[in-house]
Structures are given as structure tokens and as C-alpha cells.
Motif scaffolding. Structure first.
Motif, PDB file in Angstrom:
ATOM      1  N   TYR A 188      41.582  39.208  39.406  1.00 53.35           N
ATOM      2  CA  TYR A 188      40.590  39.009  40.464  1.00 53.35           C
ATOM      3  C   TYR A 188      39.373  39.921  40.330  1.00 53.35           C
ATOM      4  CZ  TYR A 188      43.113  43.026  42.451  1.00 53.35           C
ATOM      5  OH  TYR A 188      43.713  44.235  42.647  1.00 53.35           O
ATOM      6  N   ALA A 190      36.118  40.676  38.765  1.00 50.66           N
ATOM      7  CA  ALA A 190      35.054  40.139  37.924  1.00 50.66           C
ATOM      8  C   ALA A 190      34.438  41.268  37.100  1.00 50.66           C
ATOM      9  CB  ALA A 190      33.988  39.469  38.788  1.00 50.66           C
ATOM     10  N   ASN A 191      34.164  40.984  35.835  1.00 49.35           N
ATOM     11  CA  ASN A 191      33.563  41.964  34.921  1.00 49.35           C
ATOM     12  C   ASN A 191      34.453  43.195  34.731  1.00 49.35           C
ATOM     13  OD1 ASN A 191      31.046  40.445  34.664  1.00 49.35           O
ATOM     14  ND2 ASN A 191      30.605  41.151  36.753  1.00 49.35           N
TER      15      ASN A 191
END
Length: 389
Positions: A188, A190-191
Motif C-alpha cells: 500500500y 506508493a513509491n
């Protein structure tokens, strides 16, 4: 008859325990005990009004003329903010677990999972909730290795060599440690990145002295480690340097810290983020930035309510993480609070204020300490009641 809400049943249960529970001395050198803690969270903006069991902790301490040691283990689950789990114990991990040897009253070594000697010790201020230094991996951090402590007059030297951060515990996330440490990102995030920290070396040198009427300590700390990227298989580095001051004048206390953290991860996308984790979650932290902490406290003398209430302390704590990357907003945390004891209970009540803070006011959990989240001040109330035995 409907069951009473938890806020009406938990505190009386803890009060009952206070009359019967106590630490158990096994020998004159060894005792075992623990704690049961409740927490209360109130945030009207997010319609959060929760009360429930916070933590169950078990501990053991050993102290002799030569040998020393300590272990503490924590259990969480079911109650807010872990209401997504089924029972207490679904999230669990060791806080510390080490053995040591005292060469004499001024020199000792500790081996195992022990606190890294960086900056103000044992915490970066008076708060129960701790500062932003905690969530960027500098405050109250335990790692697996050896630490040497040497007191020579007014000077205190601590050196630590650690092979790795804390062993992972049990939970639903990659971040299943007591400390906030470099961790592979969950899906979950991001990046997110997939780094692991190894070969951690830490040094702390501090000196005690008088500054007018203030009994003071000033010191410098440094940390360096290797960051192994699991995707590129290349190694980067993490380097941190910090200075601190602690002062005490009667009931007044002052603590200050400034630190520079510089990480050079070898992420496949060359991003300026390093994923950290702890307490069953993972989130991104800016790879480069400056941490500033200031803490002012006042210890109220005497006891109150027929000696039921003692150890009252009032405090304010401000911490700020200024990130170096362009477009990354600064994170800030300001806490006003009080702590005190009611017989065998330790209680902390704190007004939490945060900006781009992953734990306060509903800002982005995964990105607040990197590019940013809610770039305005949010606040909430927090209380923790613990019975320690």
C-alpha cells in the motif's frame, strides 16, 4: 442489560489490579513484572472517540555486581488503532532483550537488542508520544549488537556496533518492530523502497557541567550504516550527526537537539525516499533532512489529594523535520502535556498538534514524512493510563 462501553469498564478493572498486582522478586538479583496500559483518543474532526486496551507488557531485569540484563516484550491488537485484528497478541514484538557485564561501576558492555546511543537519552524530550525523531528512526531505537558505556568523571562515552535493526515480530505488515527502522515497503506504500540496514556504527560523547544555576549536559552523536537495496543489489549509506543539550534548574528542565540525516539509497527509480516501518505499518521518509527538537518542562513539587497524586510534570515539546528535496514539505509536531502518578498508575495526557505528521490529524500515513501530507496544523487529544508492576 446491554454491556457498558469499554471506557466505563476498563478503568475500574485497572484499579482493581492495583490492589493485587506487584513485581515478583525471583531472587535478590532478578525480578519480573510488566504493565497493562489503556489509551484514549479524541479527534472530533475525524469523529474519533475511542477508549480501550493499549498494551500488555512483560519484563524481566537482572542486576548483580558483575552481570546485568533486561528483556521486555509487548502485545497489541483488537482495540483502536488495531481494530482490524481479532485479538490481543495478533501484533507483538520485543522492545529490548540484552545481557551485559559490568567491568566496574564506570564501565559496562551490553549485548543483544539494546538502545542505540544517539542524542538525548533515553528520549528526545518529556513527552509520552515522543517526537518526530522517533518516526524518522533516531529516537528510542533498539538494534541487535553490542554497546560499550564508559563514565569517566564528567564525561560519558558510548559506542555501539550493530549488525542489524530489531528482529521482526508478529503482525499484518512488514513493519513489525518496536522501533522505527528501515524496512521493505508494504504494497500500500506508493513509491516505497526495499532497503535493509546493516553494519550500524554509533558513537555518543557527552559531558556534564554547571552553566550558572543549571546542571547541564552537552554532547555530540554520530551514526553510519550500510543500506542494502533488495531490488538493485547495490549498497548505499545512512549517515547522521547530531548535537544535544540538557539542562536542569530546580523544577525546570530544558532539552534541545539538532541532527542532520543523510541517506543515499540505491533505489531502482533513484527516488529520494527510504521506507521505514514499525508498530505494524510502513511509510516513506525523505532521504535527506534536518531534525530540530526543543522541550521545556516543569516538575510540580509536592503531592496532592492526600498523597494519591505525585510526580506531576508539565511540558511542551516541538519537533521539526526539514527535508532537503525540492517540493518536500516540512513536517512539524507540537505537544502540550502533563504526566503524573496516581498511586501505582502512571498517566499522561497530551494535546497533539501536527503538520505533515503521519500519526496526527489524519495526514497521509505513507507520505507525510516524505513529500508531505496535510500541510496545515491538525490536532487531537491523547491519554495513556498504565499500571506498571
Amino acid at each position: 442489560m446491554p454491556a457498558l462501553p469499554l471506557r466505563h469498564t476498563l478503568l475500574p478493572a485497572l484499579l482493581t489490579l492495583s490492589a493485587t498486582a506487584h513485581a515478583v522478586p525471583i531472587t535478590e538479583n532478578l525480578d519480573v513484572g510488566g504493565a497493562i496500559r489503556a489509551r484514549f483518543d479524541h479527534d472530533p474532526d475525524r469523529k474519533i472517540d475511542k477508549a480501550g486496551l493499549d498494551t500488555i507488557m512483560l519484563r524481566a531485569n537482572y542486576d548483580s555486581d558483575s552481570w546485568i540484563g533486561a528483556v521486555r516484550y509487548r502485545f497489541y491488537g483488537k482495540a483502536y488503532p488495531y481494530q482490524y485484528t481479532d485479538k490481543v497478541g495478533d501484533i507483538q514484538f520485543a522492545e529490548y532483550a540484552w545481557v551485559g557485564y559490568k567491568f566496574d561501576e564506570n564501565r559496562q558492555v551490553q549485548v543483544g537488542l539494546n538502545k542505540i546511543p544517539f542524542g538525548l537519552q533515553p528520549y528526545f524530550g518529556s513527552t509520552f508520544y515522543e517526537t518526530l525523531g522517533n518516526v524518522i528512526g533516531l529516537e528510542d531505537v533498539e538494534a541487535v549488537g553490542a554497546k560499550y558505556i564508559h563514565q569517566q568523571g564528567d564525561w560519558n562515552l558510548q559506542l555501539g556496533l550493530y549488525g542489524r535493526p530489531a528482529w521482526p515480530g508478529r503482525g499484518t505488515s512488514n513493519g513489525t518492530t518496536y522501533s522505527s527502522v528501515v524496512t521493505s515497503a508494504d504494497d500500500y506504500v506508493a513509491n516505497g523502497s526495499r532497503n535493509q540496514e546493516r553494519q550500524i556504527a554509533v558513537a555518543r560523547l557527552a559531558r556534564s557541567f554547571k552553566l550558572g544555576d543549571w546542571q547541564s549536559e552537552a554532547g555530540i552523536s554520530g551514526l553510519t550504516s550500510r543500506l542494502e537495496n533488495r531490488d538493485t543489489h547495490d549498497d548505499g549509506r545512512r549517515n547522521v550527526i547530531g548535537v544535544h543539550y540538557l539542562g536542569k534548574n530546580g523544577p525546570w528542565g530544558v532539552q534541545m537537539l539538532a541532527a542532520r540525516q543523510q541517506m543515499s539509497p540505491r533505489n531502482p527509480d533513484n527516488s529520494e525516499r527510504v521506507t521505514f516501518g514499525g508498530y505494524d505499518g510502513t511509510y516513506n521518509v525523505a532521504s535527506r533532512g534536518n531534525l530540530y527538537v526543543g522541550d521545556l518542562s516543569y516538575s510540580v513539587p509536592g503531592t496532592f489529594l492526600g498523597d494519591w497524586v505525585s510526580g506531576v510534570t508539565l511540558y511542551g515539546n516541538y519537533s521539526r523535520f526539514d527535508k532537503s528535496a525540492s517540493g518536500f514539505d516540512s513536517s512539524e509536531r507540537f505537544i502540550l502535556g502533563t504526566s503524573f502518578s496516581v498511586r501505582s498508575f502512571y498517566i499522561a495526557v497530551e494535546w497533539l498538534n501536527g503538520r505533515n505528521d503521519p500519526y496526527i490529524g489524519g495526514s497521509s500515513y505513507t507520505e507525510s514524512l516524505a513529500q508531505g501530507g496535510t500541510d496545515h496544523w491538525e490536532n487531537q487529544l491523547y491519554m495513556n493510563i498504565g499500571y506498571y508492576f
